[in-house]
Structure formats: structure tokens, C-alpha cells
Write a protein that holds these residues in place. Structure first.
Motif, PDB file in Angstrom:
ATOM      1  N   THR A 220       0.848  -1.189   0.000  1.00 49.79           N
ATOM      2  CA  THR A 220       0.000   0.000   0.000  1.00 49.79           C
ATOM      3  C   THR A 220       0.881   1.235   0.000  1.00 49.79           C
TER       4      THR A 220
ATOM      5  N   SER B 295      -0.264   4.129   0.847  1.00 51.20           N
ATOM      6  CA  SER B 295      -0.748   4.957   1.935  1.00 51.20           C
ATOM      7  C   SER B 295      -0.174   4.467   3.256  1.00 51.20           C
TER       8      SER B 295
ATOM      9  N   TYR C  37      -5.059   0.863  10.062  1.00 43.68           N
ATOM     10  CA  TYR C  37      -4.928   0.857   8.615  1.00 43.68           C
ATOM     11  C   TYR C  37      -4.109  -0.337   8.143  1.00 43.68           C
TER      12      TYR C  37
ATOM     13  N   SER D 191      -5.739  -3.959   8.079  1.00 45.66           N
ATOM     14  CA  SER D 191      -6.918  -4.202   7.255  1.00 45.66           C
ATOM     15  C   SER D 191      -6.500  -4.552   5.834  1.00 45.66           C
TER      16      SER D 191
ATOM     17  N   LYS E 122      -8.293  -4.509   3.354  1.00 43.30           N
ATOM     18  CA  LYS E 122      -9.000  -3.636   2.417  1.00 43.30           C
ATOM     19  C   LYS E 122      -8.173  -2.422   2.030  1.00 43.30           C
ATOM     20  N   ASP E 123      -7.151  -2.120   2.796  1.00 40.51           N
ATOM     21  CA  ASP E 123      -6.347  -0.934   2.548  1.00 40.51           C
ATOM     22  C   ASP E 123      -5.107  -1.210   1.714  1.00 40.51           C
ATOM     23  N   TYR E 124      -4.958  -2.417   1.217  1.00 41.05           N
ATOM     24  CA  TYR E 124      -3.837  -2.772   0.369  1.00 41.05           C
ATOM     25  C   TYR E 124      -4.293  -2.882  -1.076  1.00 41.05           C
TER      26      TYR E 124
END
Length: 127
Positions: free
Chosen positions: A99, A101, A107, A110, A112-114
Motif C-alpha cells: 500500500t 498509503s 490501517y 486491514s 481492504k487498505d492494500y
């Protein structure tokens, strides 16, 4: 964009150690935080470990803390997962993810954040 390839999986006896490697290409590796996730047959994907872009901060899932270590070599665009004291319950397909970010623990843990994922490598722990 970023391409990730895991390697190092295999069969290991309980109590043994194994090191996974993830090679990144197509991007400036140091711009990405990296994570390891795993998924056992019939179960949801589970957070294992994460490391920030500089390598100075790491996070671990409760089930692996004290046994697994994540590290990275930005010069070689590699991230590693050193797994020690392996248990049968560690058997899973292990995935590395990237990621661009960065934030706090919530973060990094999760999936979902990759935005990019490797193909996975199988780790099987026998007893």
C-alpha cells in the motif's frame, strides 16, 4: 504498477522455522508499506504482520506476535517474514501486499487498505 512475488513456502515440522520472501517490481519500493496476510482453507484472510515504508515501525497479529518477524530491504525491494516456533495452526497460504498509503495500526491490519497482492505461497506445518 507494483508486482509482488512470494517465495519460500513449503513443509516444515512444528517448532521449526521458515522465512518467506516477497520481491517487488515496477515501483519505487520505498514508497510502499508492506504487509503479510494468510488464509487457511475455509477461513477468512487474517492479518499477520506489516511494516512501514522506512522499516522503523512494525505491527503483528496477536496469533504470531513474539514468533514472527517482518523486515524489509528497500535497496533490494524485498520484504521478509521470519517465522519461528511454527505451529500447525500457522498452516495457510501466505500473501504479501503493498500500500502506498500509511496511517496507524488500524490501517495496516486491514486487508481492504492494500492495493496490490502477490500470488501467495503455501506454508504447511506438520506435527
Amino acid at each position: 504498477q507494483v508486482q509482488l512475488v512470494e517465495s519460500g513456502g513449503g513443509l516444515v515440522q512444528a517448532g521449526g522455522s521458515l522465512t518467506l520472501s516477497c520481491a517487488a517490481s515496477g515501483v519505487t519500493f520505498s514508497a510502499y508499506a508492506m504487509g503479510w496476510f494468510r488464509q487457511s482453507q475455509g477461513k477468512e484472510r487474517e492479518f499477520v504482520a506489516a511494516i512501514n515504508r522506512s522499516g522503523g515501525t512494525t505491527y503483528y497479529g496477536d496469533s504470531v506476535i513474539g514468533r514472527f518477524t517482518i523486515s524489509r530491504d528497500n535497496a533490494k525491494s524485498l520484504v521478509f517474514l521470519l517465522m519461528n516456533s511454527l505451529k500447525f495452526e500457522d498452516t495457510a497460504v501466505y500473501y504479501c501486499a503493498a500500500t502506498q498509503s500509511s496511517s496507524g495500526r488500524a490501517y495496516y491490519t486491514s486487508d481492504k487498505d492494500y492495493s496490490a497482492w502477490g500470488q501467495g505461497t503455501q506454508v504447511t506445518v506438520s506435527s
